[in-house]
Design a protein around this motif. Structure first.
Motif, PDB file in Angstrom:
ATOM      1  N   PRO A   1       4.462  53.441  27.387  1.00 18.72           N
ATOM      2  CA  PRO A   1       4.723  54.319  26.246  1.00 18.72           C
ATOM      3  C   PRO A   1       6.170  54.233  25.763  1.00 18.72           C
ATOM      4  O   PRO A   1       6.434  54.344  24.578  1.00 18.72           O
ATOM      5  N   THR A   2       7.095  53.984  26.668  1.00 22.69           N
ATOM      6  CA  THR A   2       8.498  53.985  26.268  1.00 22.69           C
ATOM      7  C   THR A   2       9.039  52.566  26.046  1.00 22.69           C
ATOM      8  O   THR A   2       9.510  52.232  24.974  1.00 22.69           O
ATOM      9  N   ALA A   3       8.925  51.697  27.054  1.00 20.29           N
ATOM     10  CA  ALA A   3       9.523  50.366  26.977  1.00 20.29           C
ATOM     11  C   ALA A   3       8.445  49.305  26.825  1.00 20.29           C
ATOM     12  O   ALA A   3       8.032  48.657  27.772  1.00 20.29           O
ATOM     13  N   ALA A   4       7.963  49.128  25.589  1.00 18.70           N
ATOM     14  CA  ALA A   4       6.864  48.188  25.370  1.00 18.70           C
ATOM     15  C   ALA A   4       7.262  46.768  25.778  1.00 18.70           C
ATOM     16  O   ALA A   4       6.439  46.001  26.258  1.00 18.70           O
ATOM     17  N   ALA A   5       8.523  46.405  25.617  1.00 14.80           N
ATOM     18  CA  ALA A   5       8.947  45.040  25.910  1.00 14.80           C
ATOM     19  C   ALA A   5       8.782  44.707  27.389  1.00 14.80           C
ATOM     20  O   ALA A   5       8.607  43.554  27.757  1.00 14.80           O
ATOM     21  N   ALA A   6       8.819  45.713  28.232  1.00 17.32           N
ATOM     22  CA  ALA A   6       8.735  45.468  29.672  1.00 17.32           C
ATOM     23  C   ALA A   6       7.293  45.324  30.154  1.00 17.32           C
ATOM     24  O   ALA A   6       7.046  45.095  31.320  1.00 17.32           O
ATOM     25  N   THR A   7       6.331  45.430  29.223  1.00 22.40           N
ATOM     26  CA  THR A   7       4.937  45.411  29.629  1.00 22.40           C
ATOM     27  C   THR A   7       4.493  44.011  30.045  1.00 22.40           C
ATOM     28  O   THR A   7       4.588  43.084  29.260  1.00 22.40           O
ATOM     29  N   PRO A   8       4.020  43.834  31.278  1.00 25.24           N
ATOM     30  CA  PRO A   8       3.481  42.530  31.651  1.00 25.24           C
ATOM     31  C   PRO A   8       2.270  42.205  30.779  1.00 25.24           C
ATOM     32  O   PRO A   8       1.591  43.113  30.292  1.00 25.24           O
ATOM     33  N   PRO A   9       1.980  40.921  30.560  1.00 19.98           N
ATOM     34  CA  PRO A   9       0.897  40.560  29.649  1.00 19.98           C
ATOM     35  C   PRO A   9      -0.487  40.983  30.137  1.00 19.98           C
ATOM     36  O   PRO A   9      -1.383  41.228  29.349  1.00 19.98           O
ATOM     37  N   SER A  10      -0.681  41.091  31.439  1.00 21.42           N
ATOM     38  CA  SER A  10      -2.004  41.475  31.923  1.00 21.42           C
ATOM     39  C   SER A  10      -1.827  42.130  33.281  1.00 21.42           C
ATOM     40  O   SER A  10      -0.741  42.120  33.851  1.00 21.42           O
ATOM     41  N   CYS A  11      -2.885  42.672  33.817  1.00 20.53           N
ATOM     42  CA  CYS A  11      -2.776  43.264  35.138  1.00 20.53           C
ATOM     43  C   CYS A  11      -3.924  42.776  36.006  1.00 20.53           C
ATOM     44  O   CYS A  11      -4.974  42.377  35.522  1.00 20.53           O
ATOM     45  N   ALA A  12      -3.711  42.798  37.291  1.00 23.93           N
ATOM     46  CA  ALA A  12      -4.736  42.349  38.232  1.00 23.93           C
ATOM     47  C   ALA A  12      -5.908  43.313  38.184  1.00 23.93           C
ATOM     48  O   ALA A  12      -5.721  44.503  37.961  1.00 23.93           O
ATOM     49  N   PRO A  13      -7.136  42.814  38.386  1.00 21.02           N
ATOM     50  CA  PRO A  13      -8.290  43.721  38.388  1.00 21.02           C
ATOM     51  C   PRO A  13      -8.128  44.861  39.392  1.00 21.02           C
ATOM     52  O   PRO A  13      -8.647  45.937  39.195  1.00 21.02           O
ATOM     53  N   ALA A  14      -7.353  44.629  40.443  1.00 19.66           N
ATOM     54  CA  ALA A  14      -7.134  45.676  41.440  1.00 19.66           C
ATOM     55  C   ALA A  14      -6.433  46.885  40.825  1.00 19.66           C
ATOM     56  O   ALA A  14      -6.441  47.955  41.397  1.00 19.66           O
ATOM     57  N   GLU A  15      -5.816  46.686  39.643  1.00 17.11           N
ATOM     58  CA  GLU A  15      -5.126  47.798  38.997  1.00 17.11           C
ATOM     59  C   GLU A  15      -6.021  48.559  38.016  1.00 17.11           C
ATOM     60  O   GLU A  15      -5.540  49.394  37.285  1.00 17.11           O
ATOM     61  N   ALA A  16      -7.303  48.222  38.008  1.00 20.32           N
ATOM     62  CA  ALA A  16      -8.238  48.930  37.133  1.00 20.32           C
ATOM     63  C   ALA A  16      -8.954  50.018  37.920  1.00 20.32           C
ATOM     64  O   ALA A  16      -9.113  49.896  39.137  1.00 20.32           O
ATOM     65  N   PRO A  17      -9.397  51.096  37.236  1.00 21.66           N
ATOM     66  CA  PRO A  17     -10.246  52.051  37.952  1.00 21.66           C
ATOM     67  C   PRO A  17     -11.444  51.310  38.553  1.00 21.66           C
ATOM     68  O   PRO A  17     -12.048  50.475  37.890  1.00 21.66           O
ATOM     69  N   PRO A  18     -11.801  51.594  39.794  1.00 20.64           N
ATOM     70  CA  PRO A  18     -12.858  50.830  40.464  1.00 20.64           C
ATOM     71  C   PRO A  18     -14.252  51.209  39.986  1.00 20.64           C
ATOM     72  O   PRO A  18     -14.472  52.308  39.486  1.00 20.64           O
ATOM     73  N   VAL A  19     -15.180  50.281  40.165  1.00 26.21           N
ATOM     74  CA  VAL A  19     -16.606  50.551  39.951  1.00 26.21           C
ATOM     75  C   VAL A  19     -17.216  50.848  41.314  1.00 26.21           C
ATOM     76  O   VAL A  19     -17.106  50.030  42.230  1.00 26.21           O
ATOM     77  N   ILE A  20     -17.797  52.023  41.475  1.00 23.85           N
ATOM     78  CA  ILE A  20     -18.334  52.452  42.776  1.00 23.85           C
ATOM     79  C   ILE A  20     -19.845  52.605  42.662  1.00 23.85           C
ATOM     80  O   ILE A  20     -20.341  53.290  41.747  1.00 23.85           O
ATOM     81  N   ASP A  21     -20.557  51.956  43.571  1.00 29.74           N
ATOM     82  CA  ASP A  21     -22.020  52.081  43.624  1.00 29.74           C
ATOM     83  C   ASP A  21     -22.354  53.362  44.380  1.00 29.74           C
ATOM     84  O   ASP A  21     -22.101  53.458  45.587  1.00 29.74           O
ATOM     85  N   ILE A  22     -22.889  54.350  43.670  1.00 33.52           N
ATOM     86  CA  ILE A  22     -23.175  55.638  44.344  1.00 33.52           C
ATOM     87  C   ILE A  22     -24.639  55.766  44.753  1.00 33.52           C
ATOM     88  O   ILE A  22     -25.089  56.869  45.088  1.00 33.52           O
ATOM     89  N   SER A  23     -25.377  54.651  44.762  1.00 32.20           N
ATOM     90  CA  SER A  23     -26.796  54.787  45.156  1.00 32.20           C
ATOM     91  C   SER A  23     -26.956  55.368  46.562  1.00 32.20           C
ATOM     92  O   SER A  23     -27.927  56.100  46.795  1.00 32.20           O
ATOM     93  N   PRO A  24     -26.029  55.125  47.510  1.00 31.63           N
ATOM     94  CA  PRO A  24     -26.196  55.783  48.825  1.00 31.63           C
ATOM     95  C   PRO A  24     -26.073  57.314  48.744  1.00 31.63           C
ATOM     96  O   PRO A  24     -26.529  58.013  49.650  1.00 31.63           O
ATOM     97  N   LEU A  25     -25.447  57.833  47.673  1.00 35.04           N
ATOM     98  CA  LEU A  25     -25.322  59.293  47.528  1.00 35.04           C
ATOM     99  C   LEU A  25     -26.482  59.889  46.761  1.00 35.04           C
ATOM    100  O   LEU A  25     -26.914  61.015  47.043  1.00 35.04           O
ATOM    101  N   ALA A  26     -26.968  59.151  45.769  1.00 34.17           N
ATOM    102  CA  ALA A  26     -27.939  59.733  44.833  1.00 34.17           C
ATOM    103  C   ALA A  26     -29.198  60.175  45.571  1.00 34.17           C
ATOM    104  O   ALA A  26     -29.819  61.168  45.209  1.00 34.17           O
ATOM    105  N   ALA A  27     -29.538  59.463  46.641  1.00 32.08           N
ATOM    106  CA  ALA A  27     -30.734  59.820  47.408  1.00 32.08           C
ATOM    107  C   ALA A  27     -30.615  61.207  48.026  1.00 32.08           C
ATOM    108  O   ALA A  27     -31.614  61.820  48.381  1.00 32.08           O
TER     109      ALA A  27
END
Ligand SMILES: O=C(O)CCC(=O)C(=O)O
Ligand SMILES: [Fe+2]
Length: 351
Positions: free
Chosen positions: A17-43
């Motif tokens: 938000p402040t220093a746009a120039a410092a923004t790396p061009p991309s980020c590792a998938p590890a830096e994304a909110p994870p996808v969690i399979d909740i089928s073991p809970l839904a039961a």
């Protein structure tokens, strides 16, 4: 019932938000909110007191601590129900303005259609339609309002039954996640169930029209969700962003998943172990977008404070008890008019 899924969410870093120039061009998938399979809970949706799958709970706890955002798949909501709901949502917002205005929400009824919501005192570039859990029957504090459904004149006979069916499905997903979050805090999974017996949850249908000046407007300004947690469907337009460590990250659509985020109530219950993250919705010049958050909220009588398992000598309580009814009342006023500084959970922080 597993919907089709992609294995991971490739979130892109979209700029500091402040220093746009410092923004790396991309980020590792590890830096994304994870996808969690909740089928073991839904039961386990119908045996709330039994411990939930520990590995799944740990993934949810970690996601709540880091991002306050994650995706769920294996949630058990039928893709056909979702498709019907999304079709009804689009058909509703396509109605002529005067038919939508006949269902206008107002100061004496929090439920219905509107195009004048303010977030943080700025007008949102969107239309919305809210429907509630108890349809006016929670009115101990005069806040809940009653649902306003299209009539014969609107020509949408399937809108109400479809919204009700989707509401029930989203609530089941939300309750399973609330139980996982309780267990993640070292409590029995049904620890919070009592607070949701007369819950004040609501389902919000959002429509974001194209915006000729997307840089001059926000569909929704940065905010946290006030309640316990949110279960969101979004159409295939990348506009939702979450803040982490002072930077904004995309939360792009991932087919077959819901986006989950924790809200202020959960942040307080967890004494800050779970984050209620800032998020926002950016405007699009040419694309229209739909989303539907289900806000899982406690009953208005709920007084929420850090639960005992989260308070230790090293980690004293960060918040004084907050009344959900009083908090909602003050926020609702702020949806309509610039009331100056909105009430925040930080107002209840112990210095
Ligand atoms: O439209 C979205 O993706 C998010 C909506 C949202 O944050 C809200 O309605 O509180
Ligand atoms: Fe939100």
């Amino acid at each position: 019932l597993a919907a089709p899924n992609r294995p991971s969410a490739p979130a892109a870093r979209v700029g500091a938000p402040t220093a746009a120039a410092a923004t790396p061009p991309s980020c590792a998938p590890a830096e994304a909110p994870p996808v969690i399979d909740i089928s073991p809970l839904a039961a386990r949706a119908h045996t709330p007191a039994e411990p939930l799958d520990g590995a799944t709970v740990a993934q949810i706890r970690d996601a709540c601590s880091k991002w306050g955002f994650f995706y769920v798949r294996g949630h058990g909501v039928a893709p056909e129900l979702l498709a019907r709901f999304e079709a009804q949502q689009a058909a509703f917002f396509a109605l002529p303005a005067e038919l939508k205005r006949a269902l206008k929400r107002g100061r004496t009824n929090s439920k219905g259609w509107y195009d004048d919501e303010l977030t943080k005192n700025k007008r949102d570039w969107k239309e919305g339609f809210d429907l509630g859990a108890q349809d006016g029957h929670l009115d101990g504090v005069g806040l809940d309002g009653f649902n306003q459904w299209p009539s014969g004149a609107h020509g949408l006979p399937l809108f109400e039954p479809t919204c009700r069916a989707y509401f029930a499905a989203a609530h089941d997903v939300a309750m399973v996640l609330a139980r996982a979050m309780a267990q993640g805090l070292g409590m029995p999974p049904d620890h919070f169930d009592r607070e949701f017996a007369r819950h004040s949850s609501y389902l919000r249908l959002n429509y974001y029209p194209p915006c000729p000046e997307p840089n001059a407007h926000r569909c929704i300004s940065p905010h946290t969700d006030a309640g316990a947690l949110t279960v969101l469907t979004q159409s295939e337009v990348r506009s939702l962003q979450v803040e982490l460590d002072g930077e904004w990250f995309d939360v792009p659509p991932v087919p077959g998943t819901f986006v989950i985020n924790t809200g202020d109530v959960m942040q307080v219950w967890s004494n800050g172990l779970y984050r209620a993250p800032l998020h926002r919705v950016i405007a699009q010049r040419t694309l229209e977008r739909y989303s539907a958050p289900y806000f899982l909220n406690p009953s208005y009588e709920t007084e929420y404070a850090p639960i005992p398992s989260t308070v230790t000598p090293d980690r004293p309580a960060k918040y004084r008890p907050i009344s959900w009814g009083a908090f909602r009342m003050s926020r609702f006023a702020g949806d309509f008019a610039d009331v100056g500084q909105e009430t925040q959970i930080s107002d209840f922080e112990i210095a």
